[in-house]
Scaffold this active site. Structure first.
Site, PDB file in Angstrom:
ATOM      1  N   GLY A   1       0.840  -1.193   0.100  1.00 33.44           N
ATOM      2  CA  GLY A   1      -0.182  -0.034  -0.158  1.00 33.44           C
ATOM      3  C   GLY A   1       0.838   1.214   0.132  1.00 33.44           C
ATOM      4  O   GLY A   1       2.048   1.467  -0.218  1.00 33.44           O
ATOM      5  N   ASN A   2       0.365   2.330   0.354  1.00 35.99           N
ATOM      6  CA  ASN A   2       1.185   3.792   0.344  1.00 35.99           C
ATOM      7  C   ASN A   2       0.354   4.517   1.409  1.00 35.99           C
ATOM      8  O   ASN A   2      -0.607   4.203   1.878  1.00 35.99           O
ATOM      9  CB  ASN A   2       1.123   4.273  -0.899  1.00 35.99           C
ATOM     10  CG  ASN A   2       0.038   4.756  -1.728  1.00 35.99           C
ATOM     11  OD1 ASN A   2      -0.783   5.483  -1.290  1.00 35.99           O
ATOM     12  ND2 ASN A   2      -0.589   4.055  -2.717  1.00 35.99           N
ATOM     13  N   LYS A   3       0.908   5.664   1.594  1.00 42.29           N
ATOM     14  CA  LYS A   3       0.520   6.537   2.731  1.00 42.29           C
ATOM     15  C   LYS A   3      -0.576   7.580   2.271  1.00 42.29           C
ATOM     16  O   LYS A   3      -0.915   8.502   3.217  1.00 42.29           O
ATOM     17  CB  LYS A   3       1.793   7.333   3.154  1.00 42.29           C
ATOM     18  CG  LYS A   3       2.751   6.517   3.845  1.00 42.29           C
ATOM     19  CD  LYS A   3       3.628   7.403   4.405  1.00 42.29           C
ATOM     20  CE  LYS A   3       4.852   6.524   4.955  1.00 42.29           C
ATOM     21  NZ  LYS A   3       6.321   7.512   5.520  1.00 42.29           N
ATOM     22  N   SER A   4      -1.209   7.199   1.164  1.00 43.15           N
ATOM     23  CA  SER A   4      -2.269   8.381   0.771  1.00 43.15           C
ATOM     24  C   SER A   4      -3.608   8.329   1.974  1.00 43.15           C
ATOM     25  O   SER A   4      -3.852   7.279   2.222  1.00 43.15           O
ATOM     26  CB  SER A   4      -2.697   8.084  -0.517  1.00 43.15           C
ATOM     27  OG  SER A   4      -4.005   9.023  -0.766  1.00 43.15           O
TER      28      SER A   4
ATOM     29  N   ALA B   1      -3.611   7.598  -5.141  1.00 39.40           N
ATOM     30  CA  ALA B   1      -2.362   7.130  -5.287  1.00 39.40           C
ATOM     31  C   ALA B   1      -2.671   5.600  -5.687  1.00 39.40           C
ATOM     32  O   ALA B   1      -2.434   4.707  -4.530  1.00 39.40           O
ATOM     33  CB  ALA B   1      -1.730   7.356  -4.071  1.00 39.40           C
TER      34      ALA B   1
END
Ligand code: CTP
Length: 400
Positions: free
Chosen positions: A207-210, A274
């Site tokens: 995943g990512n930090k969005s 994102a």
């Protein structure tokens, strides 16, 4: 000839915060609005009708009928350009939500054809009570607009949310509301927001930090300008304040792609998500156990590019807006993305700018158009950035 900027029917219900409505009446009159006031009998326990009559220079209404006459709530409801209920107590909110009409204020509310704005005022635990939260949700689903209460010291001595918005803030809200052009009326907007999570096994993902904040702010701006909004939202914990936004929750890039592709006839696409660029090629049904050595066997493959798929098939009348979050060669990278994905506009934010990008409530963007015009904006709140983005889209569309 009337020089009034508009007719405001101010409904006042019984709370210690009634004194703030007196100040609000004064501010509205100073701004040039015509104000008529309707009070509940509980409100009269805090402030006399004479105070409101003196400030508004109009008769104050309280009872549906008196010995001499019947007060026409239908006429008042039709006279108003806006019905403003400040303060709105938990009791009044509950009655508004359930169609109970046992006073003049509620009779006006149920007969008004104009927009309704309400500013709740109550104690922290009343505010948080599920019944009150459900009633607020119901009012929003009727299309009523809440001027949110603030956090701070309450009349009970407790601290928390429940303080009615300050008169100056109510005025700003009203002016913003009345000035706002419904320039996206009859337009359908699809917005992607938040991260995507690509599952590795039942407990792990890439995943990512969005957080989704930017896309949600854009959705809120579009809805306030009259659009129909489909928000395709990856895993995000940010609350969405406007129930009119149709929120379609997804987890993976594939689900986001599928959802977006059910709305290919939309007028505007804004790709603020994102999206993970890679996903594990094989999903493990069992939790992967750790071995002795290095882990090197998760093979990754590309996800589908949602923005590009829309860019490849959209008509010239449909607008596609992309985002670029860059760390170097920002302008050149953003321009190449704009061309590659057939964007009409691209919103560039650089991780090198303080306060920009994920997690922050602010953002600093440069908006680049297909015709190469670009505008660099200052650091602003994400809701103000959303206003700039939508204004750019509308200006661009007018030139098509
Ligand atoms: N995007 C998308 N689907 C993807 C990847 C990106 O819809 N699978 C969209 C994003 O929402 C954004 C734009 O494409 O509007 C640019 O995304 P970004 O990831 O920054 O660009 P990439 O093309 O993936 O390029 P790079 O990773 O090289 O920066």
């Amino acid at each position: 000839m009337s020089t009034s900027r508009g007719n405001i029917l101010l409904g006042v219900s019984g709370s210690i915060a009634v004194y703030k409505s007196l100040l609000l009446t004064r501010l509205l009159i100073k701004k040039g609005y015509e104000v008529k006031v309707v009070m509940t009998s509980a409100a009269k326990d805090f402030v006399t009708p004479l105070s409101f009559a003196t400030l508004s220079k109009n008769q104050v209404f309280s009872d549906i009928s008196s010995d001499q006459e019947w007060n026409n709530h239908v006429d008042l409801g039709l006279w108003a350009d806006v019905l403003l209920i400040v303060p709105a107590t938990a009791n009044t909110i509950a009655k508004m939500a359930h169609g109970i009409v046992d006073n003049m204020l509620l009779a006006c509310y149920t007969s008004a054809k104009c927009p309704v704005l309400f500013a709740p005022a109550m104690d922290r635990d009343m505010w948080l009570h599920p019944s009150n939260q459900a009633n607020i949700k119901t009012l929003k689903s009727y299309g009523n607009h809440m001027i949110a209460p603030t956090n701070g010291e309450l009349a009970s001595g407790l601290e928390g949310v429940g303080r009615v918005a300050e008169p100056e803030d109510c005025l700003l809200f009203i002016e913003d509301f009345l000035c706002k052009k419904q320039d996206l009326l009859h337009k359908t907007v699809v917005i992607t927001a938040g991260p995507t999570f690509e599952a590795i096994d039942p407990v792990r993902f890439i995943g990512n930090k969005s957080t989704g904040k930017m896309g949600i702010a854009i959705a809120e701006e579009c809805i306030s300008r009259g659009a129909t909004v489909h928000l395709v939202l990856g895993p995000s914990h940010v609350p969405i304040s406007d129930d009119r936004i149709q929120v379609l929750r997804v987890t993976s890039a594939q689900e986001m792609y599928d959802r977006v592709h059910t709305y290919t006839s939309a007028d505007i696409f804004i790709m603020a998500a994102a999206v993970a660029d890679y996903k594990p090629k094989h999903y493990s049904e069992e939790k992967i156990k750790k071995g002795q050595g290095k882990m090197s066997e998760i093979e990754l493959e590309r996800t589908l590019d949602i923005a590009k798929s829309i860019g490849d098939t959209k008509s010239d009348q449909q607008i596609l807006v992309g985002f670029a979050l860059e760390t170097k060669n920002e302008l050149a990278n953003a321009k190449s993305k704009l061309e590659r994905k057939n964007f009409d506009l691209i919103v560039l934010n650089s991780l090198n700018d303080k306060g920009a990008g994920f997690k922050h409530d602010t953002n600093k963007v440069t908006i680049i158009r297909k015709d190469n015009k670009s505008t660099a904006y200052e650091l602003k709140s994400k809701s103000d950035v959303a206003k700039d983005i939508i204004q750019e889209i509308i200006d661009y569309q007018e030139q098509l």
